[in-house]
Design a protein around this motif. Structure first.
Motif, PDB file in Angstrom:
ATOM      1  N   UNK A   1      13.500   8.956 -33.980  1.00 39.42           N
ATOM      2  CA  UNK A   1      14.785   8.726 -34.624  1.00 39.42           C
ATOM      3  C   UNK A   1      15.509  10.038 -34.899  1.00 39.42           C
TER       4      UNK A   1
ATOM      5  N   UNK B   1      16.235   3.661 -32.961  1.00 42.72           N
ATOM      6  CA  UNK B   1      15.305   2.815 -33.709  1.00 42.72           C
ATOM      7  C   UNK B   1      14.418   2.131 -32.694  1.00 42.72           C
TER       8      UNK B   1
ATOM      9  N   UNK C   1      11.735  -0.485 -32.244  1.00 47.22           N
ATOM     10  CA  UNK C   1      10.877  -1.550 -32.769  1.00 47.22           C
ATOM     11  C   UNK C   1       9.625  -1.704 -31.912  1.00 47.22           C
TER      12      UNK C   1
ATOM     13  N   UNK D   1      19.652   3.608 -24.035  1.00 42.03           N
ATOM     14  CA  UNK D   1      20.024   3.136 -25.377  1.00 42.03           C
ATOM     15  C   UNK D   1      20.460   4.254 -26.312  1.00 42.03           C
TER      16      UNK D   1
ATOM     17  N   UNK E   1      23.081   0.911 -33.225  1.00 46.92           N
ATOM     18  CA  UNK E   1      21.748   0.497 -33.663  1.00 46.92           C
ATOM     19  C   UNK E   1      21.442  -0.955 -33.335  1.00 46.92           C
TER      20      UNK E   1
ATOM     21  N   UNK F   1       7.947   1.664 -40.717  1.00 46.73           N
ATOM     22  CA  UNK F   1       9.378   1.779 -41.001  1.00 46.73           C
ATOM     23  C   UNK F   1       9.621   2.005 -42.487  1.00 46.73           C
TER      24      UNK F   1
ATOM     25  N   UNK G   1      11.476   5.263 -44.020  1.00 47.90           N
ATOM     26  CA  UNK G   1      12.675   5.079 -44.837  1.00 47.90           C
ATOM     27  C   UNK G   1      12.459   5.715 -46.210  1.00 47.90           C
TER      28      UNK G   1
ATOM     29  N   UNK H   1      12.569   9.460 -45.710  1.00 50.30           N
ATOM     30  CA  UNK H   1      13.819  10.012 -45.173  1.00 50.30           C
ATOM     31  C   UNK H   1      13.674  10.074 -43.658  1.00 50.30           C
ATOM     32  N   UNK H   2      14.515   9.303 -42.940  1.00 56.93           N
ATOM     33  CA  UNK H   2      14.320   9.173 -41.498  1.00 56.93           C
ATOM     34  C   UNK H   2      14.592  10.507 -40.814  1.00 56.93           C
TER      35      UNK H   2
ATOM     36  N   UNK I   1      19.329   2.618 -42.568  1.00 55.37           N
ATOM     37  CA  UNK I   1      18.766   2.299 -43.873  1.00 55.37           C
ATOM     38  C   UNK I   1      19.116   0.872 -44.271  1.00 55.37           C
TER      39      UNK I   1
ATOM     40  N   UNK J   1      19.602  -1.662 -42.167  1.00 59.14           N
ATOM     41  CA  UNK J   1      18.743  -2.531 -41.357  1.00 59.14           C
ATOM     42  C   UNK J   1      17.370  -2.642 -41.999  1.00 59.14           C
ATOM     43  N   UNK J   2      16.839  -1.475 -42.398  1.00 54.84           N
ATOM     44  CA  UNK J   2      15.471  -1.447 -42.902  1.00 54.84           C
ATOM     45  C   UNK J   2      15.355  -2.081 -44.287  1.00 54.84           C
TER      46      UNK J   2
ATOM     47  N   UNK K   1      21.623  -4.550 -22.091  1.00 53.31           N
ATOM     48  CA  UNK K   1      21.915  -3.363 -21.298  1.00 53.31           C
ATOM     49  C   UNK K   1      23.159  -3.531 -20.433  1.00 53.31           C
TER      50      UNK K   1
END
Lengths: 305, 329
Positions: free
Chosen positions: A31, A37, A39, A88, A93, A229, A233, A236-237, B127, B129-130, B309
């Motif tokens: 990140x 991000x 997943x 991407x 996001x 995650x 978070x 601090x990313x 942040x 999203x999380x 995409x």
């Protein structure tokens, strides 16, 4: 609550935290440098565990299994980065979340296809299968202690890599200004692939180490992914130091919460209600911790705005 | 714009025609599938308001879906056992009446959305999203470890809840109810997106600084949008509970949040009927590919990748051209 149990749980929390750090380090690097991000990081963890289990059952060697986990996850990381992820980096996001969610579906079902739905088992190496006697009459499984040691060594190695080497310098430069280091002649595409592979290898390694304590199965990556995650978070990313502090905080909060909260509520409630409320709250504790930290520091403990 | 209207009309008529045809051919399973499409679409319509119009990427909408489901499950289970939910300070009894359950689902989801939204909207980007994901997980783990309402095993509704004047056990009647609510939800969202509030919300998504400069506070707009969005998804959750006559913590899981998001994206973000097209496509794929291979999620994943995409407007975007929906920038 006696002291021995408390120290054992502290060690468990530490072991959990160190494993989380291996996951979180890759996520936060990816990140921080690429703004992505990912997943699908949990899938790389799963790939590492499956590769280790397959190699261990074929050769019987735990060392070879660990090497296989590193190699398999890194190779999977390189392929995924080159085929999908690099498209991407410039997207928002939302696109990143969806595309990597799609990768989870592909990896999970693909693994189920190859290995079947039943969990595999990875045995703890015989040299580390016993317990170690620690001071104060505590005996603690040698393997878990080894995990703590390995995790701390890897964390230190990562710290050296980032602060003391040329590639680390480029990674840090990439975090602060991507365009500028590309302009200075660093091949940014190769750098991105390398960072992604490094993060993937760390995740796969964590998967193999944890796979020997838990079972190796499809879907093992996602719970860890979400905790990782939460970790980044909180920290601090983009910050490796934040990931380390966050991982230990999450590991200790989760483990100690499960032990201490039922006892705490037991002090003024009947035991079954205390157990229910205590364990319900304990399972939510890290999310409460995260929400609380974000309230006071909306970009995490070590995050920059 | 006209082509999109045509597509929307065809979608609506198709969604009505399939269960009617299935009813004529006595295929109740197909009616149930169509009902599932309608309910998932309603959940997506809720998310689309926050995501498409407001630009709020919430990975926690399973929270509202689950709350709606548990509102239905808890009220119905108390009605079945004749035990009041609470006797003090005032008596609340369980009920099997759908309108009451819906109001409850909407009110509770809205309140939770108000509380979580007020906290989450202090952050932005990743942040946000999380933290929405984290709130969803909180509810997930809470329902798993809270034994009073079934814990991990979930909660059964033995007889589907009732609606005055209809036989909800008849699949076609239940479909009609859900369809009417979906249309109502679409109508409300359409009105919102054309109102001053909707325009300001859309503007705040595109350029926050300018919206501030003309004297509008984006935080309040987003919070209101988040609350309405959560309430609509909560209502869908209550319907889903009645469709399955079962609720479980899975409704709260983050995969559910991901799936609701998939409905929106497959159909087309910020398109009014996007979630309807997306949910229909999802259920059709599940049925067709699920019959071909046990591993149909691989194909779903590949399709989703291709949409993200290469076909960024989703299904409706591909069919109607890129200049249609209001949400494009």
């Amino acid at each position: 609550m006696d002291l021995v149990l408390l120290i054992e749980q502290l060690l468990n929390g530490l072991q959990f935290g160190v494993m989380l750090f291996l996951m979180a380090a890759g996520l936060t690097l990816i990140f921080g440098v690429m703004g992505l991000i990912n997943l699908a990081h949990g899938s790389l963890y799963m790939i590492g565990a499956f590769a280790a289990a397959a190699v261990a059952s074929a050769t019987g060697s735990f060392i070879l299994a660990l090497i296989a986990s590193l190699a398999a996850a890194a190779i999977a990381g390189v392929i995924v980065e080159m085929v999908v992820i690099r498209r991407l980096y410039d997207r928002d996001h939302l696109d990143q979340v969806l595309a990597t969610f799609a990768l989870i579906l592909i990896f999970s079902e693909g693994t189920r296809w190859v290995f079947g739905s039943f969990p595999l088992y990875l045995d703890v190496p015989s040299a580390l299968s016993g317990a170690v006697e620690l001071p104060f009459g505590i005996s603690y499984p040698a393997y878990r202690l080894a995990i703590i040691g390995i995790g701390l060594v890897v964390a230190f190695g990562l710290f050296l890599l980032i602060t003391r080497t040329r590639i680390g310098m480029r990674i840090r430069a990439g975090e602060s200004d991507r365009e500028m280091i590309a302009a200075l002649g660093v091949n940014i595409a190769v750098l991105y692939t390398a960072i992604f592979a490094l993060g993937a290898a760390l995740a796969g390694f964590a998967g193999a180490l944890v796979g020997a304590i838990q079972s190796v199965q499809v879907g093992m990556g996602e719970p860890v992914l979400i905790l990782a995650f939460v970790t980044i978070v909180i920290g601090g990313i983009g910050s490796i130091r934040g990931a380390f502090v966050g991982a230990l905080l999450v590991g200790l909060t989760d483990t100690m919460g499960r032990v201490l909260l039922p006892v705490l509520f037991g002090a003024f409630m009947n035991p079954s209600a205390a157990m229910a409320i205590g364990s319900a709250l304990a399972s939510m504790s890290i999310y409460i911790l995260m929400a609380a930290i974000l309230l006071f520091k909306p970009t995490g403990l070590y995050g920059s705005a | 714009m006209q082509r999109e209207t045509l597509i929307n009309t065809v979608l609506t008529l198709g969604l009505l025609a399939v269960p009617l045809a299935a009813w004529a051919m006595d295929e109740p399973y197909t009616i149930t599938l169509a009902t599932k499409v309608v309910i998932f679409a309603l959940a997506g319509v809720g998310l689309n308001l926050a995501l498409g119009l407001g630009g709020l990427v919430s990975l926690g909408h399973a929270m509202f879906f689950g709350i709606g489901g548990y509102a239905a499950g808890i009220l119905a289970s108390h009605a079945q056992s004749y035990e009041p939910i609470m006797e003090w300070p005032f008596l609340i009894e369980g009920t099997q009446s759908m309108p009451v359950i819906w109001v409850m689902a909407i009110v509770v989801s809205a309140l939770v959305a108000l509380a979580t939204g007020a906290l989450s909207l202090r952050t932005s980007g990743v942040y946000f999203i999380m933290i929405t994901l984290a709130f969803g997980q909180m509810f997930y783990y809470f329902t798993i470890s809270w034994p009073a309402y079934g814990g991990e095993d979930g909660l059964s509704i033995y007889v589907r809840d009732r609606f005055p004047g209809l036989n909800t056990l008849d699949p076609l009647h239940f479909f009609g109810l859900c369809f009417a609510l979906l249309m109502l939800g679409l109508f409300i969202v359409a009105r919102i997106s054309r109102s001053g509030f909707g325009l300001a919300l859309n503007a705040a998504r595109q350029n926050e600084a300018r919206v501030r400069a003309v004297g509008i506070e984006p935080y309040r707009l987003r919070l209101i949008a988040f609350v309405i969005s959560g309430a609509i998804t909560g209502l869908a959750g209550a319907l889903y509970a009645d469709l399955n006559r079962f609720v479980s913590p899975v409704m709260f899981s983050w995969q559910t949040s991901g799936e609701i998001m998939i409905f929106v994206i497959l159909g087309g973000v910020a398109r009014l009927f996007g979630p309807v097209a997306g949910a229909a496509l999802f259920i059709i794929l599940e049925e067709v590919l699920g019959g071909v291979s046990d591993y149909w999620h691989i194909y779903l994943g590949a399709l989703l990748l291709i949409v993200v995409l290469f076909a960024r407007g989703g299904l409706i975007g591909v069919l109607a051209g890129r200049n249609g929906g209001g949400g494009h920038d």
